[in-house]
Design an enzyme around this catalytic site. Structure first.
Site, PDB file in Angstrom:
ATOM      1  N   SER A   5       0.811  -1.222   0.000  1.00  0.00           N
ATOM      2  CA  SER A   5       0.000   0.000   0.000  1.00  0.00           C
ATOM      3  C   SER A   5       0.842   1.269   0.000  1.00  0.00           C
ATOM      4  CB  SER A   5      -0.955   0.017   1.196  1.00  0.00           C
ATOM      5  OG  SER A   5      -0.226  -0.081   2.418  1.00  0.00           O
ATOM      6  N   ASP A 151      -4.742   7.119   9.810  1.00  0.00           N
ATOM      7  CA  ASP A 151      -4.444   5.781  10.341  1.00  0.00           C
ATOM      8  C   ASP A 151      -3.074   5.700  11.001  1.00  0.00           C
ATOM      9  OD1 ASP A 151      -2.647   5.648   8.177  1.00  0.00           O
ATOM     10  OD2 ASP A 151      -3.754   4.070   7.133  1.00  0.00           O
ATOM     11  N   HIS A 154      -0.010   5.135   6.884  1.00  0.00           N
ATOM     12  CA  HIS A 154       0.207   5.468   5.477  1.00  0.00           C
ATOM     13  C   HIS A 154       0.551   6.947   5.316  1.00  0.00           C
ATOM     14  CE1 HIS A 154      -2.278   1.791   5.290  1.00  0.00           C
ATOM     15  NE2 HIS A 154      -1.443   1.515   4.300  1.00  0.00           N
TER      16      HIS A 154
END
Length: 183
Positions: A5, A151, A154
């Site tokens: 990601s 979060d 990221h």
């Protein structure tokens, strides 16, 4: 760029994803390159290995391997992560591509033994295969609230630019070495 990601650009528009911003930085530095985004959110080193043929199908000259973050977040056995990354590097080099390995760090809540074993695997693999190593992809970004999305894992656009600021010089160094060898 083979990754998870962090490579895919989770939570960001495509133009702010790491490969896109890296390509822009490399072009601004006078390098005529294209950086393909072969990132899959949630991917582990095993997933990266399973889809390596997809990446190598593009016949890249350089593969930036940025995998292992999800292995560590899930507490997977560092020996398995090392084995998977070893196979990725071996197969990539056999396909004629140069490798730049991007290291990750394990969360410290798994204890010092796990962290030491996980964190050290990137240096061991770089030494074993004679490949370039960026010791920690998220250096200067991990745990910095202003550089991460809500979060806390990221990078946001500013965080991606911080990653690019230390990744681009490493890529340029590898590209320059590749140019020397091809002469």
């Amino acid at each position: 760029m083979l990754g998870d990601s962090l490579t895919a650009g989770f939570g960001l528009p495509p133009e702010q994803a790491l490969p896109t911003r890296l390509e822009q930085a490399l072009k601004a530095a006078g390098r005529d390159v294209s950086v393909a985004n072969h990132g899959v959110s949630g991917d582990t080193s095993a997933g990266g290995l399973a889809r390596l043929d997809w990446t190598l199908g593009d016949k890249p000259k350089l593969v930036i391997v940025a995998l292992g973050a999800n292995d560590a977040l899930r507490g997977l056995d560092p020996d398995e992560t090392e084995k998977n990354l070893d196979a990725i590097i071996t197969r990539t080099k056999a396909a004629g591509a140069t490798v730049l390995l991007c290291g990750m760090k394990a969360p410290r809540n798994y204890g010092p033994e796990y962290a030491a074993k996980f964190d050290g695997l990137y240096e061991r693999l770089a030494a074993k295969h004679g490949v370039a190593l960026l010791p920690f992809l998220l250096d200067g970004v991990a745990m910095v609230q202003d550089l991460n999305q809500a979060d806390g894992i990221h990078p946001n656009a500013k965080g991606v630019d911080t990653v690019v600021a230390h990744l681009a010089p490493a890529v340029i160094k590898v590209l320059d070495e590749m140019k020397k060898v091809s002469r």
